[in-house]
Enzyme design. Structure first.
Site, short mmCIF file in Angstrom:
data_model
loop_
_atom_site.label_atom_id
_atom_site.label_comp_id
_atom_site.label_asym_id
_atom_site.label_seq_id
_atom_site.Cartn_x
_atom_site.Cartn_y
_atom_site.Cartn_z
N GLU A 99 1.15 -1.08 -0.02
CA GLU A 99 -0.17 0.14 0.09
C GLU A 99 0.93 1.06 0.15
OE1 GLU A 99 -2.60 -0.33 3.27
OE2 GLU A 99 -4.19 -1.97 1.81
N GLU A 104 -6.19 -7.62 -0.81
CA GLU A 104 -7.25 -7.70 0.51
C GLU A 104 -8.16 -8.00 0.33
OE1 GLU A 104 -4.27 -4.85 3.73
OE2 GLU A 104 -2.79 -5.53 3.02
C1 GCO Z 1 -3.55 -2.51 4.93
C2 GCO Z 1 -3.28 -2.93 5.18
C3 GCO Z 1 -3.73 -3.37 6.69
C4 GCO Z 1 -4.28 -2.72 7.57
C5 GCO Z 1 -5.78 -2.88 7.24
C6 GCO Z 1 -7.24 -2.64 7.68
O1 GCO Z 1 -2.74 -3.10 4.35
O2 GCO Z 1 -4.48 -2.06 4.74
O3 GCO Z 1 -2.41 -3.58 4.80
O4 GCO Z 1 -1.78 -3.68 7.84
O5 GCO Z 1 -5.01 -3.25 8.54
O6 GCO Z 1 -6.47 -3.13 5.55
O7 GCO Z 1 -7.32 -1.36 7.87
#
Ligand code: GCO
Length: 441
Positions: free
Chosen positions: A170, A354
């Site tokens: 991200e 994700e």
């Molecule tokens: C993300 C994150 C996680 C967070 C999830 C929820 O990559 O955004 O990898 O670390 O916990 O997205 O907010």
């Protein structure tokens, strides 16, 4: 809803399912000789993190990893998307290696292979070593070389057994959320720092990719997060603001990584703050990749704010049902992005790396809301596949309830409930429903 509507058999033969976690959120950074990270510093500063919670113990996955891998295997997942902590491998970010750290990731990867799980490695999921933060962290161009060296050291040890790898989780969060909005470590609100970070992240991505290719690793990709930007009203000004938000959030990093080019609308604001000669780095940033991963959770309503400084906009939340994060549940955005990224990734395989929701779960209350959320997003994914999106897998955030960054341990994203006192793991109803849906018949 207690059952999954979707079954493994409803997807193409080569479609894979997985779960994701990240190092700082589950391992317990206080164990095994890991160095201090900027998240430890951020959390120790009043007002940044709910109850000043940190990742020193987290889920103690560092010691309980075998049990956790057993849970992944027992549910029938094909892929485990995990991350390595830079400061666990190199406590000061460069220089002396922590042998315990390398041994740990070595054991973990072998543990996955022993259980028939494919290791999907992320090299950086936000815990920058404090010693590098002292030198400016992502603002310092040298970060790309430091990151390349860390990649080399880690991947020489485990790269031969990794199924897939992505450098940076991200980029938007690492760049914009952390340097412009101040919501994540290092907690800056500074446009010059932002522009530099947003560029050096791409450079580090490119350098790490080159290093991994050089080591003979394959199946290399990128994991970007996408947020569906909707205008708050139908006015031309709000529509334009939503478009710029989309540029910053959704087009900047894929633009760099897949086209060697940043979006012109975003450069109008960031251009004056970019490091000198940034154009010369675009070829390094734009490395050939094997896949693109999309992290998707929600949409945002955007309004124009002409009197505010660039990007002259404000963010709002609309009326759709919400998760425990207060995020609107908007599966349409997922189908949108699975189409949209085709402009960048062409016909490369796509993975949803994700997707998931926070819910105020307790062990005795079935998490039906999560089952419905995942079902609806799989519907959206299937709709995009029917329109031609080359989607090859669906990875759920997250295996365990864990450290949700500035929101501490309160927001529960897990398929498995974690009691943060006893550290006991209890599979939730969603875990059980998935186990049934993924069974090979
Ligand atoms: C993300 C994150 C996680 C967070 C999830 C929820 O990559 O955004 O990898 O670390 O916990 O997205 O907010």
């Amino acid at each position: 809803m207690t059952e999954f509507k979707h079954k493994r058999a409803d997807f193409p033969e080569d479609f894979q399912f997985g779960v994701a976690t990240s190092a700082y959120q589950i391992e317990g950074h206080g164990f095994g000789g890991a160095g201090r990270t900027h998240w430890d510093d951020f959390a120790a500063t009043p007002g940044n993190v709910v109850r000043a919670e940190h990742g020193q113990r987290a889920c103690d996955h560092y010691h309980m990893w075998e049990q956790d891998l057993d849970l992944i295997a027992a549910a029938g997942f094909d892929i485990y998307r995990f991350s390595a902590s830079w400061a666990r491998v190199l406590p000061d970010g460069r220089g002396a290696v922590n042998p315990q750290g390398l041994d740990y990731y070595d054991r973990l990867v072998d543990g996955m292979l022993d259980r028939g799980i494919k290791p999907a490695l992320t090299l950086y999921h936000w815990e920058l070593p404090s010693a590098l933060a002292d030198l400016g962290g992502w603002r310092n161009r040298d970060v790309a070389d430091w990151f390349a060296d860390y990649t080399d050291i880690l991947c020489r040890r485990i790269g031969d057994r990794i199924w897939s790898a992505a450098p940076i989780n991200e980029p938007w969060c690492v760049g914009w959320l952390s340097h412009f909005m101040g919501g994540h470590a290092p907690g800056l609100r500074d446009i010059r720092a932002t522009a530099r970070a947003m560029h050096h992240i791409g450079l580090a991505h490119g350098r790490a990719t080159q290093v991994m290719r050089g080591l003979g690793m394959g199946n290399l990709g990128a994991v970007c997060n996408f947020e569906y930007a909707l205008p708050l009203t139908d006015s031309a000004a709000d529509r334009k603001a939503a478009q710029l938000y989309d540029g910053i959030y959704n087009r900047w990093f894929v633009g760099g990584m897949f086209k060697g080019d940043y979006p012109a609308d975003v450069l109008e604001g960031l251009g004056p703050h970019m490091p000198e000669g940034w154009q010369d780095d675009m070829a390094t940033i734009c490395q050939p990749l094997d896949w693109l991963g999309l992290n998707y959770y929600t949409c945002k309503r955007i309004a124009a704010e002409p009197a505010a400084a660039w990007p002259h906009l404000s963010e709002h939340v609309g009326d759709l049902p919400k998760t425990q994060m207060g995020w609107e549940i908007c599966p349409d955005g997922l189908s949108h992005f699975l189409q949209f990224v085709g402009d960048y990734a062409g016909t490369l395989p796509l993975y949803i790396t994700e997707n998931g929701m926070a819910n105020p779960d307790s062990p005795d209350q079935p998490d039906h809301a999560r089952i419905a959320y995942l079902n609806d997003h799989l519907d959206a994914a299937k709709a995009a596949m029917a329109k031609g999106a080359n989607l090859k897998g669906y990875i759920i955030w997250s295996l365990l309830d864990n450290y949700e960054w500035s929101l501490g341990y309160e927001k529960r994203f897990g398929l498995v409930h974690v009691d943060f006192e006893s550290l006991q793991r209890r599979p939730k109803a969603s875990y059980q429903a998935l186990q049934k849906a993924l069974a090979r018949t």
